[in-house]
Design a protein around this motif. Structure first.
Motif, PDB file in Angstrom:
ATOM      1  N   MET A   1       0.850  -1.190   0.000  1.00 19.13           N
ATOM      2  CA  MET A   1       0.000   0.000   0.000  1.00 19.13           C
ATOM      3  C   MET A   1       0.886   1.240   0.000  1.00 19.13           C
ATOM      4  O   MET A   1       1.960   1.252   0.610  1.00 19.13           O
ATOM      5  CB  MET A   1      -0.907  -0.001   1.232  1.00 19.13           C
ATOM      6  N   ASP A   2       0.420   2.282  -0.650  1.00 18.22           N
ATOM      7  CA  ASP A   2       1.206   3.518  -0.785  1.00 18.22           C
ATOM      8  C   ASP A   2       1.388   4.181   0.583  1.00 18.22           C
ATOM      9  O   ASP A   2       0.418   4.624   1.205  1.00 18.22           O
ATOM     10  CB  ASP A   2       0.471   4.462  -1.727  1.00 18.22           C
ATOM     11  N   PRO A   3       2.640   4.276   1.093  1.00 23.01           N
ATOM     12  CA  PRO A   3       2.847   4.886   2.418  1.00 23.01           C
ATOM     13  C   PRO A   3       2.443   6.354   2.463  1.00 23.01           C
ATOM     14  O   PRO A   3       2.095   6.865   3.529  1.00 23.01           O
ATOM     15  CB  PRO A   3       4.352   4.702   2.656  1.00 23.01           C
ATOM     16  N   ILE A   4       2.504   7.022   1.325  1.00 26.40           N
ATOM     17  CA  ILE A   4       2.096   8.433   1.295  1.00 26.40           C
ATOM     18  C   ILE A   4       0.603   8.572   1.579  1.00 26.40           C
ATOM     19  O   ILE A   4       0.157   9.563   2.169  1.00 26.40           O
ATOM     20  CB  ILE A   4       2.459   9.065  -0.067  1.00 26.40           C
ATOM     21  N   ARG A   5      -0.166   7.557   1.200  1.00 23.36           N
ATOM     22  CA  ARG A   5      -1.618   7.603   1.385  1.00 23.36           C
ATOM     23  C   ARG A   5      -2.060   6.987   2.719  1.00 23.36           C
ATOM     24  O   ARG A   5      -3.256   6.877   2.983  1.00 23.36           O
ATOM     25  CB  ARG A   5      -2.312   6.851   0.247  1.00 23.36           C
ATOM     26  N   ASN A   6      -1.111   6.604   3.559  1.00 20.60           N
ATOM     27  CA  ASN A   6      -1.444   6.004   4.857  1.00 20.60           C
ATOM     28  C   ASN A   6      -2.344   6.971   5.644  1.00 20.60           C
ATOM     29  O   ASN A   6      -1.929   8.075   6.000  1.00 20.60           O
ATOM     30  CB  ASN A   6      -0.158   5.737   5.639  1.00 20.60           C
ATOM     31  N   PRO A   7      -3.589   6.584   5.946  1.00 18.67           N
ATOM     32  CA  PRO A   7      -4.522   7.534   6.551  1.00 18.67           C
ATOM     33  C   PRO A   7      -4.433   7.660   8.073  1.00 18.67           C
ATOM     34  O   PRO A   7      -5.060   8.544   8.650  1.00 18.67           O
ATOM     35  CB  PRO A   7      -5.884   6.954   6.156  1.00 18.67           C
ATOM     36  N   PHE A   8      -3.658   6.779   8.693  1.00 21.87           N
ATOM     37  CA  PHE A   8      -3.674   6.745  10.153  1.00 21.87           C
ATOM     38  C   PHE A   8      -2.650   7.711  10.737  1.00 21.87           C
ATOM     39  O   PHE A   8      -1.658   8.060  10.092  1.00 21.87           O
ATOM     40  CB  PHE A   8      -3.447   5.315  10.648  1.00 21.87           C
ATOM     41  N   ALA A   9      -2.934   8.149  11.989  1.00 21.71           N
ATOM     42  CA  ALA A   9      -2.149   9.242  12.564  1.00 21.71           C
ATOM     43  C   ALA A   9      -1.771   8.964  14.016  1.00 21.71           C
ATOM     44  O   ALA A   9      -2.281   9.615  14.935  1.00 21.71           O
ATOM     45  CB  ALA A   9      -2.941  10.551  12.475  1.00 21.71           C
ATOM     46  N   PRO A  10      -0.877   7.987  14.255  1.00 20.08           N
ATOM     47  CA  PRO A  10      -0.426   7.787  15.632  1.00 20.08           C
ATOM     48  C   PRO A  10       0.486   8.929  16.069  1.00 20.08           C
ATOM     49  O   PRO A  10       1.441   9.272  15.386  1.00 20.08           O
ATOM     50  CB  PRO A  10       0.346   6.463  15.552  1.00 20.08           C
ATOM     51  N   GLY A  11       0.176   9.548  17.171  1.00 20.91           N
ATOM     52  CA  GLY A  11       0.971  10.667  17.663  1.00 20.91           C
ATOM     53  C   GLY A  11       0.332  11.253  18.902  1.00 20.91           C
ATOM     54  O   GLY A  11      -0.836  11.002  19.190  1.00 20.91           O
ATOM     55  N   ALA A  12       1.090  12.057  19.634  1.00 23.52           N
ATOM     56  CA  ALA A  12       0.592  12.652  20.869  1.00 23.52           C
ATOM     57  C   ALA A  12      -0.395  13.769  20.548  1.00 23.52           C
ATOM     58  O   ALA A  12      -0.004  14.850  20.119  1.00 23.52           O
ATOM     59  CB  ALA A  12       1.756  13.195  21.694  1.00 23.52           C
ATOM     60  N   GLY A  13      -1.685  13.473  20.708  1.00 20.83           N
ATOM     61  CA  GLY A  13      -2.706  14.476  20.445  1.00 20.83           C
ATOM     62  C   GLY A  13      -2.982  14.719  18.981  1.00 20.83           C
ATOM     63  O   GLY A  13      -3.706  15.661  18.627  1.00 20.83           O
ATOM     64  N   THR A  14      -2.406  13.889  18.094  1.00 24.01           N
ATOM     65  CA  THR A  14      -2.641  14.049  16.653  1.00 24.01           C
ATOM     66  C   THR A  14      -4.071  13.655  16.313  1.00 24.01           C
ATOM     67  O   THR A  14      -4.508  12.554  16.662  1.00 24.01           O
ATOM     68  CB  THR A  14      -1.660  13.172  15.852  1.00 24.01           C
ATOM     69  N   PRO A  15      -4.821  14.506  15.630  1.00 24.28           N
ATOM     70  CA  PRO A  15      -6.210  14.157  15.306  1.00 24.28           C
ATOM     71  C   PRO A  15      -6.274  12.920  14.420  1.00 24.28           C
ATOM     72  O   PRO A  15      -5.564  12.839  13.404  1.00 24.28           O
ATOM     73  CB  PRO A  15      -6.727  15.387  14.550  1.00 24.28           C
TER      74      PRO A  15
END
Length: 396
Positions: A1-15
């Motif tokens: 799958m295209d990593p640029i299109r990865n829709p997920f957002a793991p991060g501190a407070g990342t929406p």
């Protein structure tokens, strides 16, 4: 799958791409904010929950909703080692400056800025970390007694009067409130109580770890009548499925149902973990549809990423004694655990471990759901402790 299109957002407070399962609470707080704007009775709210459940994301989304409706907001994070006056003063200054540009509120806002000047100059003697610009000279006798509880009430009254004159409300959004010292927390509660008594349009939406409810009750006995304490926990299964499935579908891809169920089982529905597994599963998949074997391949990378960031950053803040205590808790499982059982794990006396437990509570690593019980504030931290401190050497 295209990593640029990865829709997920793991991060501190990342929406996250899909804020699932929180609509009812958002609507409830929208009603409270709008009632505040109208001068109607409305309770402030404290969002409480473990790390990784999405409190910060939710706090920010509710703030965005409030801003979009024309309510003036103040966004603050309460870090360890900073005083409440120090973090409040600059943000209240910005709110008052915005209100001063409105003709109907100008006089009240200017008086609020004079109150802020007196507040900061007098309290700087006690709280030396206060740094704020003074736009007007202080008004003698206005929020300048040098007593935090008294002066904060006076300052909040002026903020409320300016907001009322402008036909709006001021909403304070404060994250990590569990780090505010009890005396300062008591002053904040008292100031909010005073604005409510005067029916002024000021409301507080805070967020913190589960111990915040008890801390506020200890600071002021009436806190539980003044605030709502919605508990933010893992997402229900259907909302968790939506949090995984919808972002993938929005990218024109699909994921098998059994792959989704495996992610739910591994993450236990915790919002941050859903983002972490979703992201690594996307990267592990070679094509759509994403399958269960992709989840299995991604799990190693997801756990490694959590170990090096989400878990490790908290582990590294602990002393060797504190790490042993956490490892003993982990040996017993997810918890909560009785203090005596933790001590028995490595032959220590309960009384000798009390300072260590207290320090871990202060750091936000553990909390006490009931008297004598101790639980992790970070989901799945027991498994991390076993990975980072394997074997039996920690008992010695």
């Amino acid at each position: 799958m295209d990593p640029i299109r990865n829709p997920f957002a793991p991060g501190a407070g990342t929406p996250p791409p899909e804020l699932a399962g929180r609509d009812e609470l958002r609507e409830s707080l929208r009603v409270s904010l709008e009632r505040t704007r109208l001068g109607r009775p409305a309770k402030s709210a404290m969002l409480v929950g473990l790390r990784g459940v999405g409190k910060t994301v939710l706090l920010d989304r509710i703030r965005q909703d409030a801003e979009a409706s024309g309510i003036h907001t103040v966004r603050i994070e309460a870090p360890e080692g900073r005083s409440l006056p120090a973090i409040l003063a600059p943000q209240l200054r910005q709110a008052l400056l915005r209100l001063s540009r409105l003709e109907t509120a100008k006089n009240h806002a200017v008086r609020g800025l004079r109150a802020l000047a007196g507040f900061a100059s007098k309290l700087k003697v006690t709280y030396q970390d206060i740094e704020v610009g003074y736009d007007f000279d202080p008004e003698p006798g206005l929020a300048d007694n040098g007593d935090l509880e008294h002066d904060l009430q006076a300052l909040f009254e002026q903020v409320g009067l300016a907001a009322k004159a402008a036909g709006t409300a001021v909403a304070l959004f404060i994250d990590e409130l569990q780090y505010v010292e009890e005396e300062q927390l008591a002053a904040l509660i008292t100031a909010m109580h005073r604005t409510e008594q005067r029916q002024l349009p000021v409301i507080l939406v805070g967020a913190g770890l589960p111990q915040l409810r008890g801390q506020m009750g200890n600071a002021k006995s009436y806190a539980e009548r003044l605030f709502e304490f919605p508990e933010i926990g893992p997402l229900p299964d259907e909302a968790a499925r939506q949090a995984i499935g919808r972002p993938i579908e929005n990218e024109g891809a699909t994921i098998d149902g059994d792959a989704v169920e495996r992610i739910l089982a591994l993450t236990e529905g915790y919002a941050y973990f859903l983002q972490e597994w979703g992201s690594h599963t996307w990267l592990a998949a070679s094509a759509s549809p994403i399958r269960r074997r992709d989840v299995a391949e991604a799990s190693t990378q997801a756990i490694a990423a959590l170990d090096e960031s989400f878990f490790r950053v908290r582990f590294d803040r602990c002393t060797p004694k504190e790490k042993r205590y956490l490892r003993a808790m982990a040996e017993l499982g997810a918890g909560p655990h009785r203090s005596g059982d933790i001590a028995a794990c490595y032959g220590a006396k309960v009384s000798s471990l009390a300072p260590t437990r207290s320090a871990l509570i202060t750091k936000g690593m553990v909390w006490s759901p009931n008297h004598g019980d101790t639980a992790f504030t970070v989901p799945m931290f027991d498994e991390f402790m076993k990975r980072i401190m394997p074997g039996e050497d920690w008992r010695e």
